[in-house]
Design an enzyme around this catalytic site. Sequence first.
Site, PDB file in Angstrom:
ATOM      1  N   ASP A 142      -1.180  -6.269  -0.445  1.00  0.00           N
ATOM      2  CA  ASP A 142      -1.199  -5.612   0.864  1.00  0.00           C
ATOM      3  C   ASP A 142      -2.603  -5.081   1.148  1.00  0.00           C
ATOM      4  O   ASP A 142      -3.098  -4.206   0.414  1.00  0.00           O
ATOM      5  CB  ASP A 142      -0.196  -4.443   0.804  1.00  0.00           C
ATOM      6  CG  ASP A 142       0.358  -4.074   2.147  1.00  0.00           C
ATOM      7  OD1 ASP A 142       0.042  -4.748   3.142  1.00  0.00           O
ATOM      8  OD2 ASP A 142       1.145  -3.110   2.196  1.00  0.00           O
ATOM      9  N   GLU A 186       9.473  -4.091  10.390  1.00  0.00           N
ATOM     10  CA  GLU A 186       9.831  -2.788   9.806  1.00  0.00           C
ATOM     11  C   GLU A 186      10.389  -1.842  10.871  1.00  0.00           C
ATOM     12  O   GLU A 186       9.773  -1.622  11.921  1.00  0.00           O
ATOM     13  CB  GLU A 186       8.611  -2.144   9.114  1.00  0.00           C
ATOM     14  CG  GLU A 186       8.955  -0.771   8.517  1.00  0.00           C
ATOM     15  CD  GLU A 186       7.953  -0.230   7.512  1.00  0.00           C
ATOM     16  OE1 GLU A 186       6.994  -0.952   7.156  1.00  0.00           O
ATOM     17  OE2 GLU A 186       8.132   0.928   7.084  1.00  0.00           O
ATOM     18  N   GLU A 197      -1.155  -5.522   8.627  1.00  0.00           N
ATOM     19  CA  GLU A 197      -0.345  -4.949   9.697  1.00  0.00           C
ATOM     20  C   GLU A 197      -0.979  -5.205  11.054  1.00  0.00           C
ATOM     21  O   GLU A 197      -2.204  -5.228  11.175  1.00  0.00           O
ATOM     22  CB  GLU A 197      -0.210  -3.424   9.484  1.00  0.00           C
ATOM     23  CG  GLU A 197       0.507  -3.056   8.199  1.00  0.00           C
ATOM     24  CD  GLU A 197       0.608  -1.547   7.992  1.00  0.00           C
ATOM     25  OE1 GLU A 197       0.253  -0.766   8.900  1.00  0.00           O
ATOM     26  OE2 GLU A 197       1.053  -1.147   6.897  1.00  0.00           O
ATOM     27  N   ASP A 252       0.835  -1.210   0.000  1.00  0.00           N
ATOM     28  CA  ASP A 252       0.000   0.000   0.000  1.00  0.00           C
ATOM     29  C   ASP A 252       0.868   1.258   0.000  1.00  0.00           C
ATOM     30  O   ASP A 252       0.349   2.379  -0.072  1.00  0.00           O
ATOM     31  CB  ASP A 252      -1.020  -0.017   1.153  1.00  0.00           C
ATOM     32  CG  ASP A 252      -0.365  -0.023   2.529  1.00  0.00           C
ATOM     33  OD1 ASP A 252       0.875  -0.114   2.618  1.00  0.00           O
ATOM     34  OD2 ASP A 252      -1.130   0.054   3.522  1.00  0.00           O
TER      35      ASP A 252
HETATM   36  O1  KIV Z   1       3.549  -1.109   1.609  1.00  0.00           O
HETATM   37  C1  KIV Z   1       4.720  -1.502   1.609  1.00  0.00           C
HETATM   38  O2  KIV Z   1       5.494  -1.271   0.674  1.00  0.00           O
HETATM   39  C2  KIV Z   1       5.168  -2.240   2.774  1.00  0.00           C
HETATM   40  C3  KIV Z   1       6.637  -2.518   2.879  1.00  0.00           C
HETATM   41  C4  KIV Z   1       7.307  -1.307   3.374  1.00  0.00           C
HETATM   42  C5  KIV Z   1       6.911  -3.705   3.733  1.00  0.00           C
HETATM   43  O3  KIV Z   1       4.401  -2.592   3.608  1.00  0.00           O
END
Ligand code: KIV
Length: 303
Positions: free
Chosen positions: A86, A185, A118, A47
């Site tokens: 994501d 992260e 997340e 995202d």
């Molecule tokens: O959205 C994204 O690119 C991420 C990475 C930073 C792991 O979640």
Amino acid sequence: MDRKKVTLPEIQRKKEMGEPITMLTAYDVSIARAVDQAGIDMILVGDSYGMVVLGYDTTVPVTMDQMITAAQAVARGAKNPLLVGDLPFLTYQVDPLEAVRNAGRFIKEAGMDAVKLEGGREIAPTVRAITNAGIAVMGHVGLTPQSVSKLGGWRTQGTTAEAARKLLDDALALQAAGAFSVVLEKVPDRLAGLVTQRLQVPTIGIGAGPMCDGQVLVTNDLLGLFDRFVPKFAKQYAKLYPLIVDALSEYKLEVDAHAFPTVEHSFAIKDEEWDAFLRTLDETDETHAHIQFDATADAARVY
Ligand code: KIV
């Protein structure tokens, strides 16, 4: 060389054999093809799309439909890497059933192999619900950008004894709920190393040091596609932004100077067809007869 599609057992095998796992983001077909050609194991349609492509300040405004469109483009371009979609903010936090539906959209409509979300212990029942529906889930702890305002900014996580312990427990809870791997992260390198040791599933680090089982970066950061701030953890392997500006400026100069397009970039019509066409026009109008390629200037000009 013929490469095989990367599968979940292959990712797990790499963890067990101590072989590094590589992951990069992609949001469009051409970068997806390049990431595939580079032999990267996994692609994350992150995202971060909202920030690096759509220009938002955070990932929060990104919608499920925007993510599906990007994921579909990536799936058209990348055949070998394991593809992870994501889940954007508020598509899985409210209700596990809604989470399963949205995760399912990534698989059904966009050809993803897995989803990422997340959060720690609080999200474990949702991870369980999605894996029970037959969908592989990647967890994400540490700096979780969707909660950036709750976290008080883009700061390093797990920097106190208490926060480090919570982060370890969160990662273990995600594993227990069925996550096949966990992104760490922006956490201290030693903590990431310890979590990596304690987990049976692979950890994928971003700003988490070298002791994770794998690494992920935002491809736009790696390529230097911006003239703006680059996070400390994002190594620029190229600086494409100035090259792009140079190329665009040269294009403008050439168009302004009538130096592009040349005959090389133009298309012809046979003389007899052209003459026949002209005969369909008002033949007293002399201007038509003079439309032809200006070979001296080697540029397509109308005179
Ligand atoms: O959205 C994204 O690119 C991420 C990475 C930073 C792991 O979640």
